[in-house]
Design a protein around this motif. Structure first.
Motif, PDB file in Angstrom:
ATOM      1  N   GLU A 315       0.861  -1.177   0.000  1.00  0.00           N
ATOM      2  CA  GLU A 315       0.000   0.000   0.000  1.00  0.00           C
ATOM      3  C   GLU A 315       0.901   1.231   0.000  1.00  0.00           C
ATOM      4  O   GLU A 315       1.724   1.419   0.894  1.00  0.00           O
ATOM      5  N   PRO A 316       0.783   2.110  -1.007  1.00  0.00           N
ATOM      6  CA  PRO A 316       1.709   3.238  -1.093  1.00  0.00           C
ATOM      7  C   PRO A 316       1.324   4.382  -0.153  1.00  0.00           C
ATOM      8  O   PRO A 316       0.171   4.486   0.284  1.00  0.00           O
ATOM      9  N   LEU A 317       2.287   5.208   0.138  1.00  0.00           N
ATOM     10  CA  LEU A 317       2.011   6.492   0.752  1.00  0.00           C
ATOM     11  C   LEU A 317       1.617   7.426  -0.378  1.00  0.00           C
ATOM     12  O   LEU A 317       2.424   7.721  -1.258  1.00  0.00           O
ATOM     13  N   ARG A 318       0.364   7.868  -0.360  1.00  0.00           N
ATOM     14  CA  ARG A 318      -0.145   8.741  -1.421  1.00  0.00           C
ATOM     15  C   ARG A 318      -0.024  10.195  -0.983  1.00  0.00           C
ATOM     16  O   ARG A 318      -0.471  10.573   0.085  1.00  0.00           O
ATOM     17  N   THR A 319       0.595  10.996  -1.834  1.00  0.00           N
ATOM     18  CA  THR A 319       0.771  12.415  -1.547  1.00  0.00           C
ATOM     19  C   THR A 319       0.147  13.223  -2.682  1.00  0.00           C
ATOM     20  O   THR A 319      -0.323  12.657  -3.677  1.00  0.00           O
ATOM     21  N   ALA A 320       0.175  14.551  -2.533  1.00  0.00           N
ATOM     22  CA  ALA A 320      -0.403  15.407  -3.563  1.00  0.00           C
ATOM     23  C   ALA A 320       0.328  15.266  -4.892  1.00  0.00           C
ATOM     24  O   ALA A 320      -0.250  15.507  -5.953  1.00  0.00           O
ATOM     25  N   GLY A 321       1.607  14.843  -4.839  1.00  0.00           N
ATOM     26  CA  GLY A 321       2.391  14.776  -6.065  1.00  0.00           C
ATOM     27  C   GLY A 321       2.712  13.393  -6.575  1.00  0.00           C
ATOM     28  O   GLY A 321       3.426  13.243  -7.561  1.00  0.00           O
ATOM     29  N   GLY A 322       2.195  12.346  -5.917  1.00  0.00           N
ATOM     30  CA  GLY A 322       2.492  11.000  -6.400  1.00  0.00           C
ATOM     31  C   GLY A 322       2.395   9.960  -5.312  1.00  0.00           C
ATOM     32  O   GLY A 322       1.674  10.133  -4.327  1.00  0.00           O
ATOM     33  N   GLU A 323       3.155   8.866  -5.491  1.00  0.00           N
ATOM     34  CA  GLU A 323       3.103   7.738  -4.565  1.00  0.00           C
ATOM     35  C   GLU A 323       4.507   7.280  -4.194  1.00  0.00           C
ATOM     36  O   GLU A 323       5.438   7.357  -5.008  1.00  0.00           O
ATOM     37  N   VAL A 324       4.639   6.781  -2.962  1.00  0.00           N
ATOM     38  CA  VAL A 324       5.922   6.283  -2.468  1.00  0.00           C
ATOM     39  C   VAL A 324       5.711   4.923  -1.819  1.00  0.00           C
ATOM     40  O   VAL A 324       4.789   4.747  -1.018  1.00  0.00           O
ATOM     41  N   ARG A 325       6.568   3.969  -2.169  1.00  0.00           N
ATOM     42  CA  ARG A 325       6.609   2.667  -1.505  1.00  0.00           C
ATOM     43  C   ARG A 325       8.028   2.435  -1.005  1.00  0.00           C
ATOM     44  O   ARG A 325       8.974   2.518  -1.787  1.00  0.00           O
TER      45      ARG A 325
END
Length: 474
Positions: A315-325
């Motif tokens: 499950e990614p960390l969703r931010t205003a500018g995209g996603e991080v795993r």
């Protein structure tokens, strides 16, 4: 005369109720531009409006259509996507510079506009931090190939080395082991891995795009392509001096061992080994594998270690500018020496200004185009541009960002570290957690209005790894 200012066409034109008044104002605007030489003061583009806010309504200093010309002015060093915009970079900056007259590699220049015309903030003597796998030597074998980026190709790649490998269906990267630990990410296709742990436990798994594996140093393993269209992957080793040529390979070892010793070791007549390979096989076409359960040898003992991980299923960390795993030893326990983050940066967005306190960053650009400025202290900074297939290095503790150059295409990046944990410090969060008075004294001692605006913006003090595309538009 009420109306709204519209900069879309490059002129401040008022939407007026009266058509006649509108015509008069347009003609007046054109006459003023002619008198004042509009070539020196083009109107603001959307990017400058976003960064300057209300200031963007004053005479602008940015050409969007002709950025690499003597008349171009851009004191804010906006990003330029010379590939996406089909621009030819030239060394002109804010009135200085000249054209090229000697031989040129125009394709390379278009991929690296910030090397042709560095931002005005670049300064000092920083080593190269960029390499492309396209420049690496390829070793071609039966049904596959391999190429590497190590400290020999990129001298700043001291902590990690990378290998890009391709295997066709059924092709085997033969049984082997390394002095270094091996971490890998599948770029496309499907693959089967096998391994043995130090307690005699066996491991087998089938992987696909976005999956990882990690084999500690010395652990024997093998790889075999499963996809009808072939399988390609990125291998990372926890030593920049690694060489794929120095792998310990099964066939190479047996070919260098007297047959009498093989006879004694395996309890067989020496003639049994008359037709074994006389040198390493390395990469070769094998028979097609069946289901894993059917492939298990007699006396199979399952390893208690999980050597693989499905990174893209996190499950990614969703931010205003995209996603991080993020994958490190906290969610992939066997991976003790390599940590990684997968970033998906939206068009026009930015991986925030940050630094890593525990390891160098070894970046692999999987998709898109990026701009990275590295700050090395002592007044030194340098900007690099990256495209898919490139490798970037940011030494430990050096401040940097990753900016998506494209307004249309997402950017995918793997950030990889020789560490058991992923760690970074956010500039935004640091300043937000610092006493407001101290921040103002540092940055805005002579501008209270700017200080108030800045302090209000950072008051949340929350890290946001990928910032959304900034806009002041309604």
């Amino acid at each position: 005369m009420r109306g709204a200012i519209n900069h879309e066409m490059g002129l401040p034109v008022l939407r007026l109720r009266s058509i006649s008044n509108s015509v008069i104002l347009v003609l007046l605007a054109w006459s003023l531009l002619i008198v004042n030489d509009c070539s020196a003061f083009p109107s603001p583009d959307r990017q400058s409006q976003r960064l300057l806010g209300t200031q963007a309504q004053s005479p602008a200093i940015l050409f969007r259509d002709k950025p690499f010309t003597p008349g171009h002015r851009d004191p804010y060093d906006h990003r330029l996507d010379s590939v996406g915009q089909d621009l030819e970079p030239l060394p002109f900056r804010n009135g200085n510079g000249a054209t090229f007259q000697g031989p040129r590699n125009r394709d390379r220049e278009r991929q690296n506009p910030d090397l042709v015309r560095p931002p005005s903030t670049d300064h000092g003597n920083m080593a190269n931090m960029r390499w492309s796998f396209a420049d690496s030597h390829i070793r071609i074998e039966e049904g596959g190939w391999t190429r590497q980026t190590t400290i020999r190709e990129l001298p700043t790649s001291k902590q990690l080395a990378g290998v890009n490998m391709r295997l066709e269906k059924g092709v085997i990267r033969e049984l082997h082991w390394h002095t270094e630990a091996e971490w890998a990410y599948i770029l496309s296709g499907k693959l089967r891995v096998t391994a043995l742990d130090t307690e005699g436990g066996s491991f087998m798994d089938d992987l696909e795009e976005g999956d990882l594996w990690y084999f500690p140093a010395g652990h024997p393993h093998s790889l075999q392509g499963l996809s009808p269209n072939g399988t390609e992957f990125l291998l990372i080793f926890d030593d920049g001096g690694f060489s794929e040529e120095s792998t310990f390979i099964l066939t190479d070892w047996l070919a260098r061992t007297p047959k009498s010793v093989l006879s004694e070791n395996f309890g067989l007549a020496p003639e049994i080994f008359d037709r074994i390979p006389k040198s390493e096989k390395y990469i070769f076409q094998g028979s097609l594998p069946s289901d894993i359960k059917k492939e298990r040898p007699p006396g199979f003992k399952k390893s208690k270690y999980q050597f693989t991980h499905k990174m893209l299923e996190q499950e990614p960390l969703r931010t205003a500018g995209g996603e991080v795993r993020i994958t490190d030893s906290t969610n992939f326990p066997v991976s003790k020496t390599v940590a990684a983050a997968h970033l998906r940066i939206n068009p026009g967005a930015i991986r925030e200004m940050h630094w890593h306190p525990n390891a160098d960053e070894w970046s692999y650009f999987k998709k898109g185009r990026a701009r990275v400025t590295i700050f090395a202290a002592e007044g030194t900074a340098r900007t690099f541009d990256y495209v898919a297939g490139d490798v970037g290095i940011v030494p430990q503790n050096m401040g940097h960002f990753i900016e998506n150059l494209s307004e249309e295409e997402p950017l995918e990046v793997l950030e990889i570290f020789r560490s058991d944990k992923f760690q970074d410090f956010s500039l935004f969060q640091w300043l937000g957690e610092t006493p407001r008075r101290m921040v103002a004294d540092h940055l805005f001692a002579s501008d209270k209005e700017a200080a108030d605006t800045f302090l209000k913006q950072i008051q949340s003090a929350e890290k946001e790894p990928i910032k959304g595309k900034f806009s002041t538009e309604a």
